[in-house]
Design an enzyme around this catalytic site. Sequence first.
Site, mmCIF file in Angstrom:
data_model
loop_
_atom_site.group_PDB
_atom_site.id
_atom_site.type_symbol
_atom_site.label_atom_id
_atom_site.label_comp_id
_atom_site.label_asym_id
_atom_site.label_seq_id
_atom_site.Cartn_x
_atom_site.Cartn_y
_atom_site.Cartn_z
ATOM 1 C CG HIS A 213 -7.934 -4.295 -2.194
ATOM 2 N ND1 HIS A 213 -8.974 -3.497 -2.593
ATOM 3 C CD2 HIS A 213 -6.976 -3.440 -1.742
ATOM 4 C CE1 HIS A 213 -8.671 -2.221 -2.401
ATOM 5 N NE2 HIS A 213 -7.456 -2.165 -1.895
ATOM 6 C CG HIS B 229 -1.849 5.010 -0.734
ATOM 7 N ND1 HIS B 229 -2.724 5.533 0.181
ATOM 8 C CD2 HIS B 229 -2.528 4.009 -1.341
ATOM 9 C CE1 HIS B 229 -3.877 4.870 0.142
ATOM 10 N NE2 HIS B 229 -3.772 3.920 -0.773
ATOM 11 C CG ASP C 173 -12.836 -4.112 -3.384
ATOM 12 O OD1 ASP C 173 -11.793 -3.879 -3.998
ATOM 13 O OD2 ASP C 173 -12.951 -3.976 -2.149
ATOM 14 C CD1 TRP D 19 -11.384 -6.402 -0.558
ATOM 15 C CD2 TRP D 19 -9.675 -5.983 0.828
ATOM 16 N NE1 TRP D 19 -11.279 -5.044 -0.411
ATOM 17 C CE2 TRP D 19 -10.245 -4.756 0.440
ATOM 18 C CE3 TRP D 19 -8.594 -5.960 1.702
ATOM 19 C CZ2 TRP D 19 -9.770 -3.521 0.877
ATOM 20 C CZ3 TRP D 19 -8.119 -4.737 2.146
ATOM 21 C CH2 TRP D 19 -8.700 -3.543 1.746
ATOM 22 N NE ARG E 26 -4.315 1.456 1.644
ATOM 23 C CZ ARG E 26 -4.842 2.391 2.427
ATOM 24 N NH1 ARG E 26 -4.365 2.603 3.627
ATOM 25 N NH2 ARG E 26 -5.864 3.101 1.994
HETATM 26 C C1 HEM Z 1 -9.270 0.741 -6.739
HETATM 27 C C2 HEM Z 1 -9.347 1.688 -5.812
HETATM 28 C C3 HEM Z 1 -8.891 1.436 -4.392
HETATM 29 C C4 HEM Z 1 -9.552 1.792 -3.280
HETATM 30 C C5 HEM Z 1 -10.868 2.552 -3.223
HETATM 31 C C6 HEM Z 1 -8.796 1.295 -2.158
HETATM 32 C C7 HEM Z 1 -9.155 1.459 -0.832
HETATM 33 C C8 HEM Z 1 -8.540 0.843 0.239
HETATM 34 C C9 HEM Z 1 -8.978 0.928 1.607
HETATM 35 C C10 HEM Z 1 -10.191 1.718 2.104
HETATM 36 C C11 HEM Z 1 -8.118 0.190 2.352
HETATM 37 C C12 HEM Z 1 -8.170 -0.023 3.871
HETATM 38 C C13 HEM Z 1 -7.116 0.843 4.555
HETATM 39 C C14 HEM Z 1 -7.136 0.719 6.053
HETATM 40 O O1 HEM Z 1 -8.213 0.810 6.657
HETATM 41 O O2 HEM Z 1 -6.029 0.562 6.650
HETATM 42 C C15 HEM Z 1 -7.150 -0.390 1.461
HETATM 43 C C16 HEM Z 1 -6.135 -1.237 1.839
HETATM 44 C C17 HEM Z 1 -5.208 -1.762 0.984
HETATM 45 N N1 HEM Z 1 -5.036 -1.419 -0.345
HETATM 46 FE FE1 HEM Z 1 -6.379 -0.430 -1.476
HETATM 47 N N2 HEM Z 1 -7.678 0.675 -2.616
HETATM 48 C C18 HEM Z 1 -7.688 0.740 -3.980
HETATM 49 C C19 HEM Z 1 -6.703 0.259 -4.824
HETATM 50 C C20 HEM Z 1 -5.555 -0.358 -4.414
HETATM 51 C C21 HEM Z 1 -4.444 -0.668 -5.262
HETATM 52 C C22 HEM Z 1 -4.363 -0.285 -6.738
HETATM 53 C C23 HEM Z 1 -3.520 -1.303 -4.491
HETATM 54 C C24 HEM Z 1 -2.152 -1.824 -4.859
HETATM 55 C C25 HEM Z 1 -1.723 -1.978 -6.109
HETATM 56 C C26 HEM Z 1 -4.060 -1.402 -3.163
HETATM 57 C C27 HEM Z 1 -3.451 -2.030 -2.105
HETATM 58 C C28 HEM Z 1 -3.977 -2.124 -0.829
HETATM 59 C C29 HEM Z 1 -3.441 -2.982 0.210
HETATM 60 C C30 HEM Z 1 -2.298 -3.978 0.055
HETATM 61 C C31 HEM Z 1 -4.221 -2.749 1.354
HETATM 62 C C32 HEM Z 1 -4.073 -3.417 2.723
HETATM 63 C C33 HEM Z 1 -3.212 -2.569 3.620
HETATM 64 C C34 HEM Z 1 -3.004 -3.167 5.002
HETATM 65 O O3 HEM Z 1 -3.439 -4.271 5.292
HETATM 66 O O4 HEM Z 1 -2.360 -2.482 5.818
HETATM 67 N N3 HEM Z 1 -5.279 -0.787 -3.146
HETATM 68 N N4 HEM Z 1 -7.416 0.038 0.185
#
Ligand code: HEM
Length: 318
Positions: A227, A98, A295, A266, A94
Site C-alpha cells: 500500500h 487479487h 493497516d 496511503w 493489485r
Molecule cells: C492486508 C489486507 C488488505 C486489505 C484489507 C486491502 C484493501 C485494499 C483496499 C480497500 C484498496 C482500495 C481499492 C480501491 O478503492 O480501488 C486497496 C488498494 C490497493 N491494494 Fe490492498 N489490501 C490488502 C492487502 C494488499 C496486498 C497484500 C497487496 C499487494 C501485495 C495490496 C495492494 C494494493 C494496491 C497496490 C492498491 C492500490 C490500487 C490502485 O491504486 O488502483 N493490498 N487495498
Amino acid sequence: MAERLAASAATLRASAAATPFARRAAPANRAFFSPSLARARVGLRAAPSSLPQKARAVRCAAVAMASDAAQVKAAREDIRELLRTTHSHPILVRLGWHDAGTYDKNIEEWPQRGGANGSLRFDVELKHGANAGLINALKLIQPIKDKYPSITYADLFQLASATAIEEAGGPKIPMKYGRVDVTGPEQCPPEGKLPDAGPSSPADHLREVFYRMGLNDKEIVALSGAHTLGRSRPERSGWGKPETKYTVCSYLLYKNGPGAPGGQSWTVEWLRFDNSYFKDIKEKRDQDLLVLPTDAALFEDPKFKVISDDQLYDVGIL
Ligand code: HEM
C-alpha cells in the site's frame, strides 16, 4: 544507514509481495515445470483485444500450459512501456495480488484451491466486491496478452505486478513462470477469499485470511507494505476520501498519473515503491493519508507491531 535499511526493507517486502504466491501456487499447478506438459501446450486461441462479454467467452475456452520464455521477456518490455505511458503501477500490483490471494493451502485440488491461475479475467470474479475497478487493469493488460498468446494470464498478471514494483523503484524480483490458467468461469473461486478492510477484529481477520494462504505474520506485514503504492477510491471499495491534496489532478507530481484523479493514498508519493507506508502509518500525522483498519492493526496488534517496528520498519529483515 537509514536509507540502506529502508531500501532493504522495501526489497524484502517486495520479494514477499511477489513470490510467496508463486511459490505456494506452484505445487497446486500440475503443469508447473513439467517439460512434458509444457510441450503439450494445447490449442491456445488468440484472444481479442477488447473486452466485450462475447469476446471474453471466447477467451474462456483458451487453455495454456506454459509461457514461452522469449515471449515473457518481450512482454516485460511492453509492460515497461505501458507503465511509462499510463503510470498504472498500483493497479497492476493489485491485479497480481487479487488473482493470487484466493489461494487456500488446505485444498489439494487444482483449481479449487485458487491462487495465481488467471481466474480474475472472468466477469464472475471481476464482479466480486473486492475486485471493484480491476476491470481497468485487465483492459490495460489485454493487448499484451493478445500480442503474446503463449503467456498465460496467470503468468502475465504476476509478471505485470513484479515489473510494476520494479519500475516504481522497488527491487528486481526473481520470478518463475509456468502458471496454468483456469479455463472457464465455473473454475473461479467463490467470493470472500480476499481480506476485508474493516472487519470487527482486523488482526484476527488478517491472520485467518493470510494463514489460509500459508503465510505468516512477517509476510502479512511485508505484503501490506504494497500500500505504499496507489489509492483507495470510495466509489470502488467504499474506503478513502474522494480526493486529497496528494491525488487531485493539479497535484504537481502525478498530474499525468494513472486513471482519473482523486481517491486517497496511503503515502505522499504513491507511485514510488519505498518504506513510507510503514513510516506514515506509524506516525499517523497527515489526515490526507489513508489508514485502513487492517493497516492500523499492523501497529496495534502486539505481535504485528514487533515486526512492523523492529524487523521491517527499523531493521529491515524478513
Ligand atoms: C492486508 C489486507 C488488505 C486489505 C484489507 C486491502 C484493501 C485494499 C483496499 C480497500 C484498496 C482500495 C481499492 C480501491 O478503492 O480501488 C486497496 C488498494 C490497493 N491494494 Fe490492498 N489490501 C490488502 C492487502 C494488499 C496486498 C497484500 C497487496 C499487494 C501485495 C495490496 C495492494 C494494493 C494496491 C497496490 C492498491 C492500490 C490500487 C490502485 O491504486 O488502483 N493490498 N487495498
